[in-house]
Design an enzyme around this catalytic site. Structure first.
Site, mmCIF file in Angstrom:
data_model
loop_
_atom_site.group_PDB
_atom_site.id
_atom_site.type_symbol
_atom_site.label_atom_id
_atom_site.label_comp_id
_atom_site.label_asym_id
_atom_site.label_seq_id
_atom_site.Cartn_x
_atom_site.Cartn_y
_atom_site.Cartn_z
ATOM 1 N N ASP A 53 0.913 -1.240 0.052
ATOM 2 C CA ASP A 53 0.148 0.017 -0.001
ATOM 3 C C ASP A 53 1.027 1.033 -0.118
ATOM 4 O O ASP A 53 2.055 0.925 0.398
ATOM 5 C CB ASP A 53 -1.123 -0.017 1.176
ATOM 6 C CG ASP A 53 -0.127 0.087 2.513
ATOM 7 O OD1 ASP A 53 0.742 -0.714 2.701
ATOM 8 O OD2 ASP A 53 -0.541 0.737 3.199
ATOM 9 N N GLU A 64 0.118 -1.162 5.899
ATOM 10 C CA GLU A 64 1.060 -0.533 6.701
ATOM 11 C C GLU A 64 0.940 1.210 7.100
ATOM 12 O O GLU A 64 1.271 1.512 8.187
ATOM 13 C CB GLU A 64 2.557 -0.909 5.873
ATOM 14 C CG GLU A 64 3.805 -0.280 7.072
ATOM 15 C CD GLU A 64 4.299 1.032 7.158
ATOM 16 O OE1 GLU A 64 4.730 1.335 8.213
ATOM 17 O OE2 GLU A 64 3.989 1.714 6.373
#
Ligand code: BES
Ligand code: MN
Ligand code: MN
Length: 463
Positions: free
Chosen positions: A88, A158
């Site tokens: 991400d 994250e």
């Protein structure tokens, strides 16, 4: 030329093109409008894992974005490396400050990256760095057999706090059992000076809302008669640091583990040019806690910063208004000894304590994480050190980074294993900023270093 170097040299265009394909997917975890793209990135990774011939490739569903998992167990008696990374990325705003589309990667030369750098959101943090591990495995699998068992766990949250990964790790301890965790999501000192990150700061992140009157008021009619929430909040924030730039929250420093004078001297002797530091961010003068150097302020000392502040009228022209509310998002970077949940409580109590009785205060907690330190006398560190020496002809310097990867401390707590942080990004790569980029040579040298790590780790493990 070695087999590894050779393979990289003859396949580098394809490596970069494959990374571009991943970078084209806008997998912004924070914004739900990109949920489908986040999933597409996960699927593309799974395809890569399958193509590598890894086993048990799966997209593990969570309450949020999925985790991509795969493994190759060669022999139960071999050491096992768990590779972690994230697919991400951060949002792109302010989009107008990007030279080109953040999701249409391209290569451009920069002052530091004379051979060219890959420009795109996620180029360095963390798609480009995470992708080096896939290519390192490809090199080994195409030319040889794996010296160590590998497990890969690449997450999609994250940048939003890894809450669901935390649960996944707690529920899958056996599946994730390993001898070392390997992560490339940090930086190195410079393009030619390798370093291994041996510490990360923890994080406490809260939001403060101050409410005065129950609606916005005419600032002429009411100005001077009621407390203005923005004035109040500004004063409160200002009081959070004293004249020595120490944080004034009672108990804040209570458990901070101070670094020994010896270690401080070592830390301060690592290559760092204050003028370059200032110049790179257009600064006249640095600032921070009295009694500590910039390197120390950046890594072994805690910090408190306002990340955003808003309220009242911020549009075009002047609207006379005395706002009902004021808001601020505040982060605290924590160092070993500090517990983020305790710091959250100290902060909340203190903010409520210092607020005047003319306003109401609400504090909301966001994600957080514990700080992390890694020893340097482990075989993981030694194996990494040898790998760096082969590729950079220099012994890597242990450094402590100021950023946070909250899940790393949790890995240690739940899986009882240490993480080796082999990051290849540079401070100037503009992660989280417009025009994020990643040096082509950092990418290729990283692949080579990681490949070598697998072999050295096996060697040292057997010794
Ligand atoms: N990769 C970074 C952390 C990082 C960058 C560590 C450079 C050391 C050097 C990570 O993706 C990140 O951005 N972490 C966030 C915290 C997270 C909970 C959003 C951070 O540090 O702000
Ligand atoms: Mn990252
Ligand atoms: Mn990040």
């Amino acid at each position: 030329m070695s087999k590894i170097k050779n393979y990289i040299e003859s396949n580098k265009e394809r490596f970069i093109e494959e990374l571009f394909e991943l970078l084209r997917i806008p997998s912004i975890s924070a914004k739900s409008e990109f949920d489908n793209d986040v999933r597409k990135a996960a699927q593309l990774l799974k395809t890569h894992f399958l193509n590598l011939g890894l086993d048990n490739c799966e997209i593990c569903e969570t309450e949020g974005h999925p985790i991509v998992y795969a493994e190759k167990i060669i022999d139960e008696s071999f050491p096992t490396i768990l590779i972690y990374g994230h697919y991400d990325v951060q949002p792109v705003d302010p989009i107008e400050l990007w030279d080109q589309d953040p999701f249409d990667p391209y290569i451009k030369k920069t002052k530091i990256h004379a051979e060219g750098a890959i420009f795109a959101r996620g180029a360095c943090d963390d798609k480009g760095q995470m992708f080096m591990h896939l290519k390192a495995l490809e090199i080994i699998l195409k030319n040889d057999t794996l010296p160590c068992n590998v497990k890969l766990m690449i997450e999609g949250e994250e940048e939003v706090g890894s809450d669901n990964l935390e649960l996944f790790v707690k529920n899958n301890k056996k599946k994730l059992s390993n001898d070392i965790i390997l992560v490339s999501d940090t930086g190195m000192i410079s393009k030619t000076i390798p370093s291994i990150t041996t510490g990360l700061r923890g994080l406490s992140y809260l939001e403060v809302e101050i409410t005065g009157p129950n609606r916005d008021l005419h600032s002429g009619h009411y100005g001077g008669t009621v407390a203005n929430p923005i004035n109040v909040l500004s004063k409160m924030i200002n009081s959070l640091h004293d004249e020595n730039k120490k944080i004034t929250i009672p108990g804040f420093y209570d458990n901070v583990i101070e670094m020994s004078e010896d270690d401080r001297t070592k830390l301060n002797s690592s290559p760092f040019d204050i003028n370059e530091f200032k110049e790179s961010i257009g600064l006249q003068k640095e600032d921070g806690e009295i009694g500590f150097s910039t390197i120390e302020r950046q890594s072994i000392r805690p910090a408190l910063d306002v990340n955003g502040i808003w309220g009242g009228y911020t549009g075009e022209g002047a609207k006379t208004v005395l706002p009902s509310k004021a808001h601020a998002k505040i982060s605290m970077r924590l160092v070993p000894g500090q517990d983020w949940k305790r710091i959250n409580k100290l902060f909340t109590d203190h903010i409520k304590d210092i607020a005047p009785n003319t306003v109401k205060v609400k504090v909301t907690e966001h994600h957080g994480g514990q700080p992390y330190v890694a020893p340097t006398d482990t075989i993981g560190f030694k194996a990494a050190s040898k790998a760096y020496q082969d590729v950079f002809n220099l012994e890597p310097i242990p450094t402590r980074d100021g950023g946070s990867i909250p899940i790393i401390a949790l890995f240690e707590q739940e899986l009882k294993s240490k993480t080796i942080l082999m990051g290849f990004g540079l401070d100037s790569d503009a992660i989280h900023s417009p025009n994020e980029h990643y040096g082509v040579s950092n990418f290729l040298n990283g692949i080579e270093t990681i490949t070598k790590f697998h072999y050295y780790f096996k060697d040292l493990f057997n010794d």
